[in-house]
Design a protein around this motif. Structure first.
Motif, PDB file in Angstrom:
ATOM      1  N   PRO A 136      32.346  24.391  48.571  1.00  0.00           N
ATOM      2  CA  PRO A 136      32.260  22.717  48.024  1.00  0.00           C
ATOM      3  C   PRO A 136      32.797  22.105  49.287  1.00  0.00           C
ATOM      4  CG  PRO A 136      33.033  23.817  46.084  1.00  0.00           C
ATOM      5  CD  PRO A 136      32.590  25.051  46.857  1.00  0.00           C
ATOM      6  N   ALA A 137      33.847  22.709  49.472  1.00  0.00           N
ATOM      7  CA  ALA A 137      34.768  22.393  50.186  1.00  0.00           C
ATOM      8  C   ALA A 137      34.185  22.220  52.180  1.00  0.00           C
ATOM      9  CB  ALA A 137      36.774  22.565  50.049  1.00  0.00           C
ATOM     10  N   ASP A 138      33.581  23.008  52.066  1.00  0.00           N
ATOM     11  CA  ASP A 138      32.566  23.306  53.084  1.00  0.00           C
ATOM     12  C   ASP A 138      31.077  22.473  53.797  1.00  0.00           C
ATOM     13  OD1 ASP A 138      34.711  24.128  54.183  1.00  0.00           O
ATOM     14  OD2 ASP A 138      33.810  26.383  53.791  1.00  0.00           O
ATOM     15  N   ARG A 139      31.121  21.394  52.373  1.00  0.00           N
ATOM     16  CA  ARG A 139      29.582  21.583  52.105  1.00  0.00           C
ATOM     17  C   ARG A 139      28.981  20.221  53.657  1.00  0.00           C
ATOM     18  NH1 ARG A 139      28.473  16.982  49.527  1.00  0.00           N
ATOM     19  NH2 ARG A 139      26.259  17.231  49.078  1.00  0.00           N
ATOM     20  N   PHE A 140      30.269  19.578  53.396  1.00  0.00           N
ATOM     21  CA  PHE A 140      29.578  18.567  54.874  1.00  0.00           C
ATOM     22  C   PHE A 140      29.211  19.337  56.314  1.00  0.00           C
ATOM     23  CE2 PHE A 140      34.454  20.236  55.135  1.00  0.00           C
ATOM     24  CZ  PHE A 140      34.642  20.152  56.586  1.00  0.00           C
ATOM     25  N   VAL A 141      29.781  20.581  56.680  1.00  0.00           N
ATOM     26  CA  VAL A 141      29.129  20.785  58.032  1.00  0.00           C
ATOM     27  C   VAL A 141      27.464  21.183  57.316  1.00  0.00           C
ATOM     28  CG1 VAL A 141      31.197  22.441  58.146  1.00  0.00           C
ATOM     29  CG2 VAL A 141      28.815  22.964  56.855  1.00  0.00           C
ATOM     30  N   CYS A 142      26.645  20.839  56.531  1.00  0.00           N
ATOM     31  CA  CYS A 142      25.232  20.942  56.724  1.00  0.00           C
ATOM     32  C   CYS A 142      24.298  19.275  55.856  1.00  0.00           C
ATOM     33  CB  CYS A 142      24.797  22.187  55.109  1.00  0.00           C
ATOM     34  SG  CYS A 142      24.441  23.584  56.082  1.00  0.00           S
ATOM     35  N   ILE A 143      25.225  18.530  56.045  1.00  0.00           N
ATOM     36  CA  ILE A 143      25.193  16.856  55.430  1.00  0.00           C
ATOM     37  C   ILE A 143      23.919  16.486  56.930  1.00  0.00           C
ATOM     38  CG2 ILE A 143      25.804  14.824  55.491  1.00  0.00           C
ATOM     39  CD1 ILE A 143      27.796  15.475  53.793  1.00  0.00           C
ATOM     40  N   ASP A 144      23.123  16.160  56.681  1.00  0.00           N
ATOM     41  CA  ASP A 144      21.979  16.001  57.946  1.00  0.00           C
ATOM     42  C   ASP A 144      22.158  16.710  57.901  1.00  0.00           C
ATOM     43  OD1 ASP A 144      21.720  12.920  56.593  1.00  0.00           O
ATOM     44  OD2 ASP A 144      23.515  12.398  57.823  1.00  0.00           O
ATOM     45  N   GLY A 145      22.396  18.027  58.274  1.00  0.00           N
ATOM     46  CA  GLY A 145      21.653  19.543  59.465  1.00  0.00           C
ATOM     47  C   GLY A 145      20.413  19.716  59.317  1.00  0.00           C
ATOM     48  N   THR A 146      19.468  19.424  58.931  1.00  0.00           N
ATOM     49  CA  THR A 146      17.745  19.595  59.196  1.00  0.00           C
ATOM     50  C   THR A 146      17.407  19.096  60.266  1.00  0.00           C
ATOM     51  OG1 THR A 146      17.601  19.086  57.119  1.00  0.00           O
ATOM     52  CG2 THR A 146      17.853  20.671  56.322  1.00  0.00           C
ATOM     53  N   THR A 147      16.386  18.538  59.998  1.00  0.00           N
ATOM     54  CA  THR A 147      15.442  17.174  60.388  1.00  0.00           C
ATOM     55  C   THR A 147      15.778  16.755  61.739  1.00  0.00           C
ATOM     56  OG1 THR A 147      13.752  17.594  59.283  1.00  0.00           O
ATOM     57  CG2 THR A 147      13.807  15.768  60.721  1.00  0.00           C
ATOM     58  N   GLU A 148      17.422  15.960  60.604  1.00  0.00           N
ATOM     59  CA  GLU A 148      17.745  14.851  62.201  1.00  0.00           C
ATOM     60  C   GLU A 148      19.086  15.688  63.039  1.00  0.00           C
ATOM     61  OE1 GLU A 148      18.461  15.194  58.782  1.00  0.00           O
ATOM     62  OE2 GLU A 148      18.297  13.305  57.504  1.00  0.00           O
ATOM     63  N   ARG A 149      19.656  16.952  62.517  1.00  0.00           N
ATOM     64  CA  ARG A 149      20.237  18.128  63.384  1.00  0.00           C
ATOM     65  C   ARG A 149      19.573  17.990  64.713  1.00  0.00           C
ATOM     66  NH1 ARG A 149      24.582  21.021  61.324  1.00  0.00           N
ATOM     67  NH2 ARG A 149      25.566  19.370  60.569  1.00  0.00           N
ATOM     68  N   ARG A 150      18.415  18.545  63.798  1.00  0.00           N
ATOM     69  CA  ARG A 150      17.295  19.085  65.592  1.00  0.00           C
ATOM     70  C   ARG A 150      17.204  18.787  66.231  1.00  0.00           C
ATOM     71  NH1 ARG A 150      12.496  20.362  62.568  1.00  0.00           N
ATOM     72  NH2 ARG A 150      13.606  21.140  61.047  1.00  0.00           N
ATOM     73  N   ALA A 151      16.965  16.774  65.651  1.00  0.00           N
ATOM     74  CA  ALA A 151      16.787  16.171  67.107  1.00  0.00           C
ATOM     75  C   ALA A 151      18.048  15.615  67.129  1.00  0.00           C
ATOM     76  CB  ALA A 151      16.169  14.595  65.900  1.00  0.00           C
TER      77      ALA A 151
END
Length: 343
Positions: free
Chosen positions: A312-327
């Motif tokens: 849980p301390a590392d969850r922020f690395v995947c916030i908006d980490g799919t479609t938004e990050r791909r763009a």
């Protein structure tokens, strides 16, 4: 005004470059560089252009990270190609910028990355971390190896060598451009800003605390073979001698991440770096919506939930980490490729 014109020109070139066809598939091979002293062996990967189309598969993937598409051990395409070497951030690894490496390989670049001993995911020896001057030397050794000792030696154009570095890798990249660590400057800054993230990290790692370490850290660690460098949301700007930054001639593309909750303060990092560099050598981008960890790979659809449950301390690395990050990745890759091509 000239600075703004450079940004506008880069934006126009990026639109043009992104419209061009990508002529290759991505080849992928393991990389190992043996240290004759046995002290600092380096391991990583090389991505390269290939004309082969069979065997495309997903690599560097797990339940959290989506991975990239490449053909393992494919023959390299005919021709001579520019080289890009990559330095990862604190406790990252050679796979962190696989997304960029695969994209650049499809455009006709050879790309190589290693995991830095002491400051990477699985290599956290405290003595290796203390010797942070070895990080830029790792990159110079990587270039030496690829030019002289690897199977790709005849494929790489030695006059077109570039670099990209993220976070602590951005600090490493600035060292290779000619920025020089200044213990007294950084000590004064940290005394006034005791809660600053980079001050805490450098202190815990015992960076530059002995005369011998200070001499090694403050040495000229630049590599004149680098024709252009992309710096991704670096940390540690305040540790550099301002005079050394002002003397950098290597063209730098600096990309700052304005959406950082758990990241770095742009006013003392990327923006401060740009202000200290000669205006003729720097181009600065600060894309809306970009966060520090968007320079890592794309997360899977379940990645955020997995981290929330298991780390849980590392969850922020995947916030908006799919479609938004791909763009965002597509935009960054276009900007980097355009910048390198312009050099």
């Amino acid at each position: 005004m000239n600075h703004l014109l450079k940004i506008a020109a880069l934006a126009i070139l990026t639109l043009t470059f992104s419209a061009q066809a990508q002529d290759y598939q991505t080849g992928l091979a393991d990389l190992k560089i043996t240290d004759r002293t046995g002290h600092r062996d380096l391991k990583g990967y090389v991505w390269y252009p290939t004309s082969q189309t069979e065997g495309l598969a997903t690599h560097h993937a797990n339940p959290v990270w989506a991975g990239i598409e490449a053909i393992a051990e494919a023959p390299v395409a005919p021709g001579r190609f520019p080289l890009v070497v990559v330095s990862h951030g604190m406790y990252g690894n050679a796979m962190n910028q696989s997304w960029l490496a695969a994209d650049l390989a499809r455009r006709g670049y050879v790309v190589a990355a290693i995991s830095h001993p002491g400051t990477s995911t699985w290599l956290r020896d405290a003595d290796d971390a203390r010797q942070m001057w070895e990080r830029p030397k790792d990159i110079s050794r990587l270039i030496d190896h690829l030019l002289a000792s690897s199977s790709l030696s005849g494929t790489i154009d030695p006059d077109r060598i570039f670099m990209a570095g993220h976070s602590l890798g951005g600090f490493t990249a600035v060292e290779l451009a000619g920025g020089r660590y200044d213990r007294e400057t950084f000590k004064t800054y940290c005394a006034a800003h005791p809660d600053e993230l980079t001050c805490d990290i450098f202190d815990r790692w015992n960076i530059g605390k002995t005369p011998e370490d200070r001499a090694a850290m403050q040495a000229d660690l630049s590599d004149p073979r680098l024709r252009g460098i992309a710096v991704f949301d670096l940390g540690g700007t305040q540790a550099f001698s301002p005079a050394s930054l002002n003397e950098i001639k290597t063209p730098l593309l600096v990309i700052g991440a304005p959406e950082d909750i758990h990241g770095l303060d742009l006013d003392v990092e990327s923006r401060a770096l740009v202000a200290a560099l000669p205006k003729s050598s720097v181009t600065y981008l600060e894309p809306a919506g970009l966060a520090h960890f968007d320079f890592l790979g794309e997360c899977t659809e379940n990645g955020l939930a997995i981290l929330a449950e298991e780390e849980p301390a590392d969850r922020f690395v995947c916030i908006d980490g799919t479609t938004e990050r791909r763009a965002l990745h597509a935009m960054i890759a276009d900007a980097v490729a355009t910048f390198f091509a312009a050099q």
